[in-house]
Design a protein around this motif. Structure first.
Motif, PDB file in Angstrom:
ATOM      1  N   PRO A 148       0.819  -1.223   0.000  1.00 53.61           N
ATOM      2  CA  PRO A 148       0.000   0.000   0.000  1.00 53.61           C
ATOM      3  C   PRO A 148       0.842   1.258   0.000  1.00 53.61           C
ATOM      4  O   PRO A 148       1.908   1.307   0.606  1.00 53.61           O
ATOM      5  N   LYS A 149       0.355   2.291  -0.700  1.00 57.12           N
ATOM      6  CA  LYS A 149       1.005   3.604  -0.694  1.00 57.12           C
ATOM      7  C   LYS A 149       0.083   4.633  -0.036  1.00 57.12           C
ATOM      8  O   LYS A 149       0.278   5.023   1.095  1.00 57.12           O
ATOM      9  N   LEU A 150      -0.946   5.047  -0.762  1.00 52.31           N
ATOM     10  CA  LEU A 150      -1.915   5.996  -0.202  1.00 52.31           C
ATOM     11  C   LEU A 150      -3.075   5.212   0.408  1.00 52.31           C
ATOM     12  O   LEU A 150      -3.782   4.484  -0.282  1.00 52.31           O
ATOM     13  N   VAL A 151      -3.247   5.385   1.721  1.00 59.61           N
ATOM     14  CA  VAL A 151      -4.276   4.644   2.454  1.00 59.61           C
ATOM     15  C   VAL A 151      -5.214   5.640   3.130  1.00 59.61           C
ATOM     16  O   VAL A 151      -4.760   6.632   3.724  1.00 59.61           O
ATOM     17  N   ARG A 152      -6.503   5.391   3.065  1.00 61.21           N
ATOM     18  CA  ARG A 152      -7.474   6.245   3.742  1.00 61.21           C
ATOM     19  C   ARG A 152      -8.412   5.397   4.592  1.00 61.21           C
ATOM     20  O   ARG A 152      -8.667   4.220   4.280  1.00 61.21           O
ATOM     21  N   LYS A 153      -8.908   6.020   5.641  1.00 61.94           N
ATOM     22  CA  LYS A 153      -9.895   5.364   6.482  1.00 61.94           C
ATOM     23  C   LYS A 153     -11.116   5.022   5.641  1.00 61.94           C
ATOM     24  O   LYS A 153     -11.557   5.809   4.806  1.00 61.94           O
ATOM     25  N   ARG A 154     -11.651   3.865   5.871  1.00 56.84           N
ATOM     26  CA  ARG A 154     -12.828   3.426   5.127  1.00 56.84           C
ATOM     27  C   ARG A 154     -14.043   4.238   5.573  1.00 56.84           C
ATOM     28  O   ARG A 154     -14.369   4.275   6.758  1.00 56.84           O
ATOM     29  N   PRO A 155     -14.728   4.891   4.639  1.00 56.07           N
ATOM     30  CA  PRO A 155     -15.931   5.636   5.030  1.00 56.07           C
ATOM     31  C   PRO A 155     -17.096   4.668   5.255  1.00 56.07           C
ATOM     32  O   PRO A 155     -17.048   3.515   4.797  1.00 56.07           O
ATOM     33  N   ILE A 156     -18.121   5.157   5.922  1.00 55.16           N
ATOM     34  CA  ILE A 156     -19.320   4.320   6.031  1.00 55.16           C
ATOM     35  C   ILE A 156     -20.218   4.526   4.823  1.00 55.16           C
ATOM     36  O   ILE A 156     -21.073   3.685   4.524  1.00 55.16           O
ATOM     37  N   ALA A 157     -19.998   5.633   4.112  1.00 53.88           N
ATOM     38  CA  ALA A 157     -20.781   5.914   2.906  1.00 53.88           C
ATOM     39  C   ALA A 157     -20.103   7.033   2.118  1.00 53.88           C
ATOM     40  O   ALA A 157     -19.254   7.765   2.638  1.00 53.88           O
ATOM     41  N   TYR A 158     -20.483   7.137   0.846  1.00 58.05           N
ATOM     42  CA  TYR A 158     -20.130   8.275   0.005  1.00 58.05           C
ATOM     43  C   TYR A 158     -21.411   9.028  -0.356  1.00 58.05           C
ATOM     44  O   TYR A 158     -22.481   8.417  -0.494  1.00 58.05           O
ATOM     45  N   LEU A 159     -21.298  10.335  -0.497  1.00 60.00           N
ATOM     46  CA  LEU A 159     -22.403  11.147  -1.000  1.00 60.00           C
ATOM     47  C   LEU A 159     -21.989  11.734  -2.344  1.00 60.00           C
ATOM     48  O   LEU A 159     -20.841  12.136  -2.527  1.00 60.00           O
ATOM     49  N   ILE A 160     -22.925  11.762  -3.289  1.00 56.53           N
ATOM     50  CA  ILE A 160     -22.652  12.310  -4.622  1.00 56.53           C
ATOM     51  C   ILE A 160     -23.767  13.281  -4.981  1.00 56.53           C
ATOM     52  O   ILE A 160     -24.959  12.970  -4.824  1.00 56.53           O
ATOM     53  N   ASP A 161     -23.370  14.451  -5.481  1.00 60.47           N
ATOM     54  CA  ASP A 161     -24.359  15.449  -5.878  1.00 60.47           C
ATOM     55  C   ASP A 161     -25.347  14.870  -6.886  1.00 60.47           C
ATOM     56  O   ASP A 161     -24.969  14.083  -7.764  1.00 60.47           O
ATOM     57  N   ALA A 162     -26.577  15.295  -6.778  1.00 63.26           N
ATOM     58  CA  ALA A 162     -27.655  14.734  -7.589  1.00 63.26           C
ATOM     59  C   ALA A 162     -27.468  14.971  -9.081  1.00 63.26           C
ATOM     60  O   ALA A 162     -28.036  14.244  -9.904  1.00 63.26           O
ATOM     61  N   ASN A 163     -26.678  15.981  -9.453  1.00 67.39           N
ATOM     62  CA  ASN A 163     -26.521  16.292 -10.877  1.00 67.39           C
ATOM     63  C   ASN A 163     -25.488  15.408 -11.578  1.00 67.39           C
ATOM     64  O   ASN A 163     -25.283  15.524 -12.797  1.00 67.39           O
ATOM     65  N   GLN A 164     -24.845  14.508 -10.854  1.00 68.26           N
ATOM     66  CA  GLN A 164     -23.805  13.651 -11.431  1.00 68.26           C
ATOM     67  C   GLN A 164     -24.418  12.364 -12.007  1.00 68.26           C
ATOM     68  O   GLN A 164     -24.120  11.245 -11.589  1.00 68.26           O
ATOM     69  N   LYS A 165     -25.278  12.553 -12.995  1.00 68.85           N
ATOM     70  CA  LYS A 165     -26.060  11.437 -13.534  1.00 68.85           C
ATOM     71  C   LYS A 165     -25.186  10.372 -14.187  1.00 68.85           C
ATOM     72  O   LYS A 165     -25.448   9.175 -14.070  1.00 68.85           O
ATOM     73  N   GLU A 166     -24.119  10.806 -14.890  1.00 69.61           N
ATOM     74  CA  GLU A 166     -23.298   9.839 -15.636  1.00 69.61           C
ATOM     75  C   GLU A 166     -22.606   8.852 -14.704  1.00 69.61           C
ATOM     76  O   GLU A 166     -22.658   7.637 -14.925  1.00 69.61           O
ATOM     77  N   ILE A 167     -21.971   9.361 -13.657  1.00 73.98           N
ATOM     78  CA  ILE A 167     -21.262   8.433 -12.785  1.00 73.98           C
ATOM     79  C   ILE A 167     -22.237   7.604 -11.946  1.00 73.98           C
ATOM     80  O   ILE A 167     -21.932   6.468 -11.574  1.00 73.98           O
ATOM     81  N   ILE A 168     -23.416   8.142 -11.673  1.00 72.15           N
ATOM     82  CA  ILE A 168     -24.428   7.365 -10.955  1.00 72.15           C
ATOM     83  C   ILE A 168     -24.858   6.169 -11.796  1.00 72.15           C
ATOM     84  O   ILE A 168     -24.986   5.041 -11.296  1.00 72.15           O
ATOM     85  N   GLU A 169     -25.077   6.388 -13.104  1.00 69.87           N
ATOM     86  CA  GLU A 169     -25.471   5.284 -13.981  1.00 69.87           C
ATOM     87  C   GLU A 169     -24.372   4.236 -14.074  1.00 69.87           C
ATOM     88  O   GLU A 169     -24.652   3.032 -14.123  1.00 69.87           O
ATOM     89  N   LYS A 170     -23.130   4.672 -14.093  1.00 65.77           N
ATOM     90  CA  LYS A 170     -22.019   3.719 -14.150  1.00 65.77           C
ATOM     91  C   LYS A 170     -21.950   2.889 -12.862  1.00 65.77           C
ATOM     92  O   LYS A 170     -21.701   1.678 -12.907  1.00 65.77           O
ATOM     93  N   LEU A 171     -22.169   3.516 -11.731  1.00 70.88           N
ATOM     94  CA  LEU A 171     -22.189   2.781 -10.464  1.00 70.88           C
ATOM     95  C   LEU A 171     -23.300   1.740 -10.449  1.00 70.88           C
ATOM     96  O   LEU A 171     -23.111   0.606 -10.000  1.00 70.88           O
ATOM     97  N   LYS A 172     -24.450   2.092 -10.956  1.00 68.13           N
ATOM     98  CA  LYS A 172     -25.561   1.132 -11.026  1.00 68.13           C
ATOM     99  C   LYS A 172     -25.197  -0.053 -11.908  1.00 68.13           C
ATOM    100  O   LYS A 172     -25.476  -1.210 -11.574  1.00 68.13           O
ATOM    101  N   THR A 173     -24.567   0.232 -13.039  1.00 68.31           N
ATOM    102  CA  THR A 173     -24.160  -0.842 -13.945  1.00 68.31           C
ATOM    103  C   THR A 173     -23.152  -1.762 -13.278  1.00 68.31           C
ATOM    104  O   THR A 173     -23.161  -2.978 -13.499  1.00 68.31           O
ATOM    105  N   LEU A 174     -22.279  -1.204 -12.445  1.00 67.79           N
ATOM    106  CA  LEU A 174     -21.300  -2.003 -11.710  1.00 67.79           C
ATOM    107  C   LEU A 174     -21.940  -2.831 -10.595  1.00 67.79           C
ATOM    108  O   LEU A 174     -21.245  -3.579  -9.907  1.00 67.79           O
ATOM    109  N   GLY A 175     -23.239  -2.694 -10.421  1.00 66.69           N
ATOM    110  CA  GLY A 175     -23.945  -3.478  -9.417  1.00 66.69           C
ATOM    111  C   GLY A 175     -23.983  -2.850  -8.043  1.00 66.69           C
ATOM    112  O   GLY A 175     -24.355  -3.502  -7.069  1.00 66.69           O
TER     113      GLY A 175
END
Length: 510
Positions: free
Chosen positions: A385-412
């Motif tokens: 490991p090089k760059l390590v971060r504490k594991r979040p309990i969740a991520y929040l994404i602005d509602a206008n980010q439709k493209e990456i939201i659709e990609k996340l859904k496709t990834l299951g």
């Protein structure tokens, strides 16, 4: 004028290399890679002397199996290629009440790797018609996409119709085929995944080894992940159970094998990259969904129909080995996946490979003998490991980010939205350094960034997307959302940013 001279020298040099390889290749085949004549001529390509299975032959072959075994096989189409060909998905199972294990297999993701498709067609025929293999369906629910990149396959070209490499597109999901394949994969939700490929045994940089160059001796190479966000127990059962059983099958059949290696130049020296950590390709991408995932590379690209039956048989042997291992270890696999789902490890944003000297086997083109070759290995299977971060309990994404939201859904990935305005303490990403490549990679301008984490309390409006890290596919989430991750939406330029900007993605840690 100078430029023309360089081009001429290069062409002469390249011609010299292939002049050395061409006459030697027949001798090498006769000595090391004899054809497997015992293979039955039961698939379309094996029933003709030239070429490979075309699309009409593929569909006719699949329909004939459905007609003969309607109780065991179902044929559906998951979408279309860019040229309008329907992509077939074959589902095999038997109607009983046994607890089953789900296995996903695919071939032809690179269109110039025909033994991957033909090996899966051979498997389909044998598992339905040969009593030595039909029993496997008692405990296995099997899904197969035999020709994933139809447009490329019909031209015997590695790439999809728009020039994208479908095995570099598993996170950015820019090709239509990538989207429908990943969506079908997510819908099926397998526990074991095998992606069949072929690799090129004659490489230009191999000419720089020994006196007149080398070629690879391995019938097959296993590519499984060293990505540290994949739980350790998943990595271990993949190697120590599934790959190890397959190694024994290959040994029994006199076939040479190794962990996957490719070459690259580092400081002017050729190094051998072993294993992988990149979530942009299937071996790691699928493993991040907590599956037993392996990409199989059979020696074949550039060989045409040379040793074609041998290559098909090698593919078939590995497919059967993985099915047998799954069949005999249902409870163990399910328990390991359950254990992986319950882990909440730190997020490894970036990692580095271990570098060391080691010997590999190769064929010397001058002597036509197997030799030991000392090379520099850059080992992803021993990543640090090089760059390590504490594991979040969740991520929040602005509602206008439709493209990456659709990609996340496709990834299951499972998402929810805030049902009301909510004030939340978060970690925000401030882009502190930024560089954008002028040259495109896979049709995208890559972005290299560093981000500072700033704690903020923000009023998030109703409709903001929330992505819990308490889900089976949690480990793919930081791979695409942490901006410095090498295959993230930011790195691939799917989400454009700039220096001193705050990303529309936030970490919830409390």
């Amino acid at each position: 004028m100078i430029k023309k001279v360089y081009i001429l020298v290069f062409l002469l040099f390249a011609g010299h290399i292939y002049a050395q390889i061409s006459p030697q290749s027949k001798k090498i085949t006769q000595k090391f890679f004899l054809e497997y004549e015992a293979l039955e001529n039961i698939t379309p390509a094996l029933q003709k002397k030239k070429g490979f299975t075309n699309y009409d032959e593929l569909i006719s072959f699949l329909n004939s199996l459905v007609k003969k075994h309607p109780d065991k096989i179902k044929l559906s189409f998951i979408g279309e290629s860019q040229k309008g060909y329907k992509i077939p998905l074959v589902r095999l199972t038997t109607p009983n009440t046994n607890e089953k294990i789900k296995v996903w297999m695919q071939g032809g993701l690179h269109g110039n790797e025909p033994a991957s498709t033909e090996g899966l067609l051979y498997l389909l025929d044998k598992i339905l018609n040969d009593t030595d293999y039909t029993y496997l369906l008692d405990n296995v629910d099997l899904a197969i996409v035999p020709m994933s990149n139809i447009d490329g396959y019909l031209k015997q070209n590695r790439y999809a119709a728009n020039g994208l490499d479908l095995n570099r597109d598993q996170t950015k999901l820019m090709a239509p085929e990538s989207v429908v394949l990943k969506q079908a994969f997510s819908n099926f939700n397998p526990e074991v995944v095998v992606d069949f490929h072929e690799y090129r045994p004659y490489r230009k940089d191999f000419s720089q080894f020994s006196d007149f160059g080398i070629t690879s001796i391995y019938d097959i190479m296993f590519l499984y992940t060293g990505n540290l966000n994949v739980p350790k127990n998943i990595r271990e059962i993949t190697n120590n159970l599934f790959v190890e059983n397959a190694r024994k099958v290959l040994d029994k059949n006199g076939l040479m094998h190794h962990d996957y290696m490719s070459t690259g130049k580092f400081g002017g020296e050729i190094h051998f990259n072993q294993g992988a950590t990149n979530s942009r390709s299937s071996a790691t991408n699928c493993a991040l969904a907590n599956t037993i995932s392996t990409l199989i590379e059979v020696r074949g690209v550039g060989l045409g129909r040379t040793s074609f039956k041998r290559r098909i048989n090698t593919t078939f042997l590995i497919a059967v080995s993985y099915l047998e291992t799954a069949y005999n270890n249902i409870e163990r696999v399910k328990n390991e996946i359950k254990k992986a789902n319950e882990q909440h490890n730190e997020v490894i944003v970036t990692s580095s490979k271990s570098i060391y000297k080691d010997n590999i086997k190769a064929i010397d083109l001058d002597s036509n003998e197997m030799i030991d070759l000392e090379v520099t290995i850059r080992d992803a299977l021993k990543s640090k490991p090089k760059l390590v971060r504490k594991r979040p309990i969740a991520y929040l994404i602005d509602a206008n980010q439709k493209e990456i939201i659709e990609k996340l859904k496709t990834l299951g990935v499972k998402l929810e939205t805030l049902t009301e305005d909510q004030e939340i303490e978060v970690e925000a990403y401030l882009i502190s350094t930024y560089q954008k490549d002028s040259k495109k990679y896979e049709k995208m301008n890559l972005q290299t960034v560093e981000a500072k984490i700033e704690k903020k309390t923000i009023l998030f409006p109703k409709g903001t997307f929330k992505i819990s890290m308490n889900q089976r596919r949690a480990n793919i989430i930081p791979e695409v959302l942490e901006p410095e991750a090498p295959n993230s939406f930011v790195s691939f330029g799917v989400l454009n940013t700039n220096e001193q900007e705050i990303l529309p993605i936030y970490r919830v840690t409390n």
